[in-house]
Motif scaffolding. Structure first.
Motif, PDB file in Angstrom:
ATOM      1  N   ARG A  62     -28.638 -17.136  14.470  1.00 35.48           N
ATOM      2  CA  ARG A  62     -28.628 -16.545  15.806  1.00 35.48           C
ATOM      3  C   ARG A  62     -29.393 -15.242  15.729  1.00 35.48           C
ATOM      4  O   ARG A  62     -29.476 -14.617  14.665  1.00 35.48           O
ATOM      5  CB  ARG A  62     -27.210 -16.318  16.303  1.00 35.48           C
ATOM      6  CG  ARG A  62     -26.429 -15.305  15.506  1.00 35.48           C
ATOM      7  CD  ARG A  62     -25.005 -15.140  16.016  1.00 35.48           C
ATOM      8  NE  ARG A  62     -24.285 -14.196  15.186  1.00 35.48           N
ATOM      9  CZ  ARG A  62     -24.320 -12.891  15.323  1.00 35.48           C
ATOM     10  NH1 ARG A  62     -25.066 -12.345  16.257  1.00 35.48           N
ATOM     11  NH2 ARG A  62     -23.629 -12.104  14.536  1.00 35.48           N
ATOM     12  N   ARG A  65     -27.072 -14.940   9.838  1.00 37.92           N
ATOM     13  CA  ARG A  65     -26.597 -16.220   9.320  1.00 37.92           C
ATOM     14  C   ARG A  65     -25.174 -16.059   8.825  1.00 37.92           C
ATOM     15  O   ARG A  65     -24.712 -14.943   8.567  1.00 37.92           O
ATOM     16  CB  ARG A  65     -27.485 -16.706   8.176  1.00 37.92           C
ATOM     17  CG  ARG A  65     -27.416 -15.818   6.950  1.00 37.92           C
ATOM     18  CD  ARG A  65     -28.008 -16.474   5.720  1.00 37.92           C
ATOM     19  NE  ARG A  65     -28.043 -15.560   4.588  1.00 37.92           N
ATOM     20  CZ  ARG A  65     -27.024 -15.358   3.753  1.00 37.92           C
ATOM     21  NH1 ARG A  65     -25.878 -16.002   3.924  1.00 37.92           N
ATOM     22  NH2 ARG A  65     -27.130 -14.506   2.753  1.00 37.92           N
ATOM     23  N   GLN A  66     -24.480 -17.190   8.680  1.00 38.79           N
ATOM     24  CA  GLN A  66     -23.131 -17.170   8.144  1.00 38.79           C
ATOM     25  C   GLN A  66     -23.202 -17.208   6.623  1.00 38.79           C
ATOM     26  O   GLN A  66     -24.163 -17.740   6.053  1.00 38.79           O
ATOM     27  CB  GLN A  66     -22.369 -18.395   8.642  1.00 38.79           C
ATOM     28  CG  GLN A  66     -20.902 -18.176   8.838  1.00 38.79           C
ATOM     29  CD  GLN A  66     -20.248 -19.379   9.508  1.00 38.79           C
ATOM     30  OE1 GLN A  66     -20.643 -20.509   9.279  1.00 38.79           O
ATOM     31  NE2 GLN A  66     -19.267 -19.123  10.331  1.00 38.79           N
ATOM     32  N   ARG A  67     -22.211 -16.645   5.967  1.00 40.28           N
ATOM     33  CA  ARG A  67     -22.205 -16.659   4.509  1.00 40.28           C
ATOM     34  C   ARG A  67     -21.899 -18.066   3.999  1.00 40.28           C
ATOM     35  O   ARG A  67     -21.232 -18.847   4.675  1.00 40.28           O
ATOM     36  CB  ARG A  67     -21.150 -15.696   3.971  1.00 40.28           C
ATOM     37  CG  ARG A  67     -21.575 -14.247   4.088  1.00 40.28           C
ATOM     38  CD  ARG A  67     -20.531 -13.374   3.438  1.00 40.28           C
ATOM     39  NE  ARG A  67     -20.847 -11.981   3.577  1.00 40.28           N
ATOM     40  CZ  ARG A  67     -21.574 -11.281   2.725  1.00 40.28           C
ATOM     41  NH1 ARG A  67     -22.099 -11.864   1.667  1.00 40.28           N
ATOM     42  NH2 ARG A  67     -21.792 -10.011   2.914  1.00 40.28           N
ATOM     43  N   HIS A  87     -18.216 -20.678   3.900  1.00 41.74           N
ATOM     44  CA  HIS A  87     -17.341 -20.201   4.959  1.00 41.74           C
ATOM     45  C   HIS A  87     -17.009 -21.330   5.934  1.00 41.74           C
ATOM     46  O   HIS A  87     -17.107 -21.159   7.135  1.00 41.74           O
ATOM     47  CB  HIS A  87     -18.003 -19.041   5.721  1.00 41.74           C
ATOM     48  CG  HIS A  87     -17.117 -18.472   6.781  1.00 41.74           C
ATOM     49  ND1 HIS A  87     -17.086 -18.956   8.062  1.00 41.74           N
ATOM     50  CD2 HIS A  87     -16.215 -17.487   6.747  1.00 41.74           C
ATOM     51  CE1 HIS A  87     -16.200 -18.282   8.765  1.00 41.74           C
ATOM     52  NE2 HIS A  87     -15.673 -17.373   7.983  1.00 41.74           N
ATOM     53  N   VAL A  88     -16.649 -22.495   5.442  1.00 35.44           N
ATOM     54  CA  VAL A  88     -16.373 -23.609   6.338  1.00 35.44           C
ATOM     55  C   VAL A  88     -14.948 -24.115   6.167  1.00 35.44           C
ATOM     56  O   VAL A  88     -14.206 -24.253   7.133  1.00 35.44           O
ATOM     57  CB  VAL A  88     -17.385 -24.752   6.113  1.00 35.44           C
ATOM     58  CG1 VAL A  88     -17.111 -25.900   7.055  1.00 35.44           C
ATOM     59  CG2 VAL A  88     -18.789 -24.253   6.309  1.00 35.44           C
ATOM     60  N   ARG A 112     -27.462 -22.939  12.797  1.00 37.51           N
ATOM     61  CA  ARG A 112     -27.244 -22.109  11.615  1.00 37.51           C
ATOM     62  C   ARG A 112     -27.573 -20.635  11.802  1.00 37.51           C
ATOM     63  O   ARG A 112     -27.034 -19.785  11.088  1.00 37.51           O
ATOM     64  CB  ARG A 112     -28.090 -22.635  10.453  1.00 37.51           C
ATOM     65  CG  ARG A 112     -27.614 -23.951   9.912  1.00 37.51           C
ATOM     66  CD  ARG A 112     -28.587 -24.495   8.890  1.00 37.51           C
ATOM     67  NE  ARG A 112     -28.050 -25.657   8.222  1.00 37.51           N
ATOM     68  CZ  ARG A 112     -28.133 -26.901   8.698  1.00 37.51           C
ATOM     69  NH1 ARG A 112     -28.732 -27.125   9.846  1.00 37.51           N
ATOM     70  NH2 ARG A 112     -27.605 -27.904   8.038  1.00 37.51           N
ATOM     71  N   LEU A 131     -16.074 -13.351   3.451  1.00 35.68           N
ATOM     72  CA  LEU A 131     -16.966 -14.384   3.980  1.00 35.68           C
ATOM     73  C   LEU A 131     -17.026 -14.401   5.506  1.00 35.68           C
ATOM     74  O   LEU A 131     -17.874 -15.083   6.068  1.00 35.68           O
ATOM     75  CB  LEU A 131     -16.507 -15.763   3.488  1.00 35.68           C
ATOM     76  CG  LEU A 131     -16.550 -16.000   1.980  1.00 35.68           C
ATOM     77  CD1 LEU A 131     -15.906 -17.325   1.658  1.00 35.68           C
ATOM     78  CD2 LEU A 131     -17.966 -15.955   1.472  1.00 35.68           C
ATOM     79  N   VAL A 132     -16.145 -13.657   6.165  1.00 32.45           N
ATOM     80  CA  VAL A 132     -16.055 -13.723   7.619  1.00 32.45           C
ATOM     81  C   VAL A 132     -17.310 -13.163   8.288  1.00 32.45           C
ATOM     82  O   VAL A 132     -17.839 -13.750   9.222  1.00 32.45           O
ATOM     83  CB  VAL A 132     -14.791 -12.973   8.108  1.00 32.45           C
ATOM     84  CG1 VAL A 132     -14.847 -12.744   9.592  1.00 32.45           C
ATOM     85  CG2 VAL A 132     -13.556 -13.745   7.737  1.00 32.45           C
ATOM     86  N   ASN A 133     -17.795 -12.020   7.801  1.00 33.73           N
ATOM     87  CA  ASN A 133     -18.882 -11.320   8.488  1.00 33.73           C
ATOM     88  C   ASN A 133     -20.218 -12.028   8.306  1.00 33.73           C
ATOM     89  O   ASN A 133     -20.527 -12.528   7.227  1.00 33.73           O
ATOM     90  CB  ASN A 133     -18.989  -9.893   7.968  1.00 33.73           C
ATOM     91  CG  ASN A 133     -17.700  -9.132   8.140  1.00 33.73           C
ATOM     92  OD1 ASN A 133     -17.018  -9.315   9.123  1.00 33.73           O
ATOM     93  ND2 ASN A 133     -17.359  -8.309   7.175  1.00 33.73           N
ATOM     94  N   ASP A 134     -21.003 -12.064   9.377  1.00 37.72           N
ATOM     95  CA  ASP A 134     -22.359 -12.594   9.297  1.00 37.72           C
ATOM     96  C   ASP A 134     -23.264 -11.576   8.605  1.00 37.72           C
ATOM     97  O   ASP A 134     -22.992 -10.376   8.627  1.00 37.72           O
ATOM     98  CB  ASP A 134     -22.914 -12.888  10.691  1.00 37.72           C
ATOM     99  CG  ASP A 134     -22.230 -14.080  11.326  1.00 37.72           C
ATOM    100  OD1 ASP A 134     -21.400 -14.712  10.653  1.00 37.72           O
ATOM    101  OD2 ASP A 134     -22.529 -14.389  12.486  1.00 37.72           O
TER     102      ASP A 134
END
Length: 64
Positions: free
Chosen positions: A15, A24-26, A29-30, A13, A44-47
């Motif tokens: 990095r 983290r990812q928004r 965004h899956v 989850r 939603l693309v950008n961390d």
């Protein structure tokens, strides 16, 4: 003393960047992008950087 193991859920989850920030990812965004507007899906693309209150605990889980 045994080696410290990385938390397997945390490594999927989060990095860390080269400067030490935790990313983290928004949320959402899956999948199901066809139900969202393209502008919302692009947002939603950008961390994003994790909240400062959580960084210390996440770094400990990652073994950093």
């Amino acid at each position: 003393m045994p080696k410290m193991k990385t938390h397997s859920g945390a490594k999927k989850r989060f990095r860390t960047t080269g400067t030490g920030k935790v990313m983290r990812q928004r949320a959402r965004h899956v999948h199901k992008f066809q139900e969202r507007s393209s502008s919302n899906a692009r947002r939603l693309v950008n961390d994003v950087v994790v909240a400062p209150a959580d960084t210390r605990r996440i770094k400990r889980l990652l073994g950093k």
